[in-house]
Design a protein around this motif. Sequence first.
Motif, PDB file in Angstrom:
ATOM      1  N   LYS A 200      50.205  13.628  26.750  1.00  0.00           N
ATOM      2  CA  LYS A 200      48.854  13.075  26.651  1.00  0.00           C
ATOM      3  C   LYS A 200      48.813  11.702  25.989  1.00  0.00           C
ATOM      4  O   LYS A 200      48.026  10.836  26.394  1.00  0.00           O
ATOM      5  N   GLU A 201      49.625  11.481  24.974  1.00  0.00           N
ATOM      6  CA  GLU A 201      49.585  10.206  24.249  1.00  0.00           C
ATOM      7  C   GLU A 201      49.996   9.038  25.137  1.00  0.00           C
ATOM      8  O   GLU A 201      49.347   7.990  25.151  1.00  0.00           O
ATOM      9  N   GLU A 202      51.086   9.215  25.871  1.00  0.00           N
ATOM     10  CA  GLU A 202      51.521   8.161  26.784  1.00  0.00           C
ATOM     11  C   GLU A 202      50.522   7.990  27.921  1.00  0.00           C
ATOM     12  O   GLU A 202      50.294   6.881  28.404  1.00  0.00           O
ATOM     13  N   ALA A 203      49.930   9.090  28.346  1.00  0.00           N
ATOM     14  CA  ALA A 203      48.920   9.028  29.402  1.00  0.00           C
ATOM     15  C   ALA A 203      47.727   8.181  28.948  1.00  0.00           C
ATOM     16  O   ALA A 203      47.203   7.355  29.702  1.00  0.00           O
ATOM     17  N   LYS A 204      47.301   8.380  27.697  1.00  0.00           N
ATOM     18  CA  LYS A 204      46.181   7.592  27.156  1.00  0.00           C
ATOM     19  C   LYS A 204      46.490   6.097  27.208  1.00  0.00           C
ATOM     20  O   LYS A 204      45.620   5.272  27.520  1.00  0.00           O
ATOM     21  N   VAL A 205      47.735   5.753  26.864  1.00  0.00           N
ATOM     22  CA  VAL A 205      48.147   4.344  26.898  1.00  0.00           C
ATOM     23  C   VAL A 205      47.957   3.781  28.303  1.00  0.00           C
ATOM     24  O   VAL A 205      47.400   2.689  28.478  1.00  0.00           O
ATOM     25  N   ARG A 206      48.407   4.528  29.307  1.00  0.00           N
ATOM     26  CA  ARG A 206      48.307   4.054  30.695  1.00  0.00           C
ATOM     27  C   ARG A 206      46.850   3.934  31.132  1.00  0.00           C
ATOM     28  O   ARG A 206      46.466   2.954  31.788  1.00  0.00           O
ATOM     29  N   PHE A 207      46.027   4.908  30.788  1.00  0.00           N
ATOM     30  CA  PHE A 207      44.617   4.851  31.183  1.00  0.00           C
ATOM     31  C   PHE A 207      43.917   3.662  30.524  1.00  0.00           C
ATOM     32  O   PHE A 207      43.107   2.974  31.162  1.00  0.00           O
TER      33      PHE A 207
END
Length: 229
Positions: A200-207
């Motif tokens: 989730k943390e890396e996903a947030k960065v991408r979003f």
Amino acid sequence: MRKMKYWMIAVVMMASVSSFAQDSTYLSNEYAKAMAVYSQAQLYNDIEVQKAALYDMLVLDPGDSSVMRTLSEYYYNNRRFTSSALVAMDILKKYPGNMVATEIAALSYEQLRIYDKAIEYYQEMWLALDDNNILYQVAYLQYSTKRYEEANTNLEILETKLTDENMITLTRQDGTNQEVKFKAALKNLSGLILLDQGNKEEAKVRFNEALALSPDFEAAKMGLEEANK
């Protein structure tokens, strides 16, 4: 006696040629009639008669690629996706590499949610056309089928081919279209893959990177909202 035999053979051959010529004229006339019916049905927007006329033409000339293409488009536009896929496959058997049939096959299999087959035909299109939109669709379907490594590889390829000005049109939740920065779409898709993988943390960065490029990007907003849960 031998001369008579040969003479009889010649008579039979002449009769066959005559019969073939008559058959050719008959087929030509019937094909012209079917075309006229199709044209008239188009004027009156009678799609069932159009379809029947297309079948008549196809029976009279089974190798007519233009009729087969029109029939496959008819089925696709009327959401008869199994039929459009089958006609497209038949075209490709007769005319390998036909791009119209390849596209209809890809679109039809995608609508049928047979994503592996859709990917196969989209990949053929991309190899022939080198179109960034097609490769993005391949990557998205690979993500949808959890083929994450392949999807990420294609995102990396796209990253090298795009400029900051490239745009892509995507579909919103309500079915309307939204134009966003192509690179934002790549960031969003990368975020979806990471989210699927539980990161989730890396996903947030991408979003967030996607939203920095296209602040109104609906899909990225939804992805970020999901990652924040």
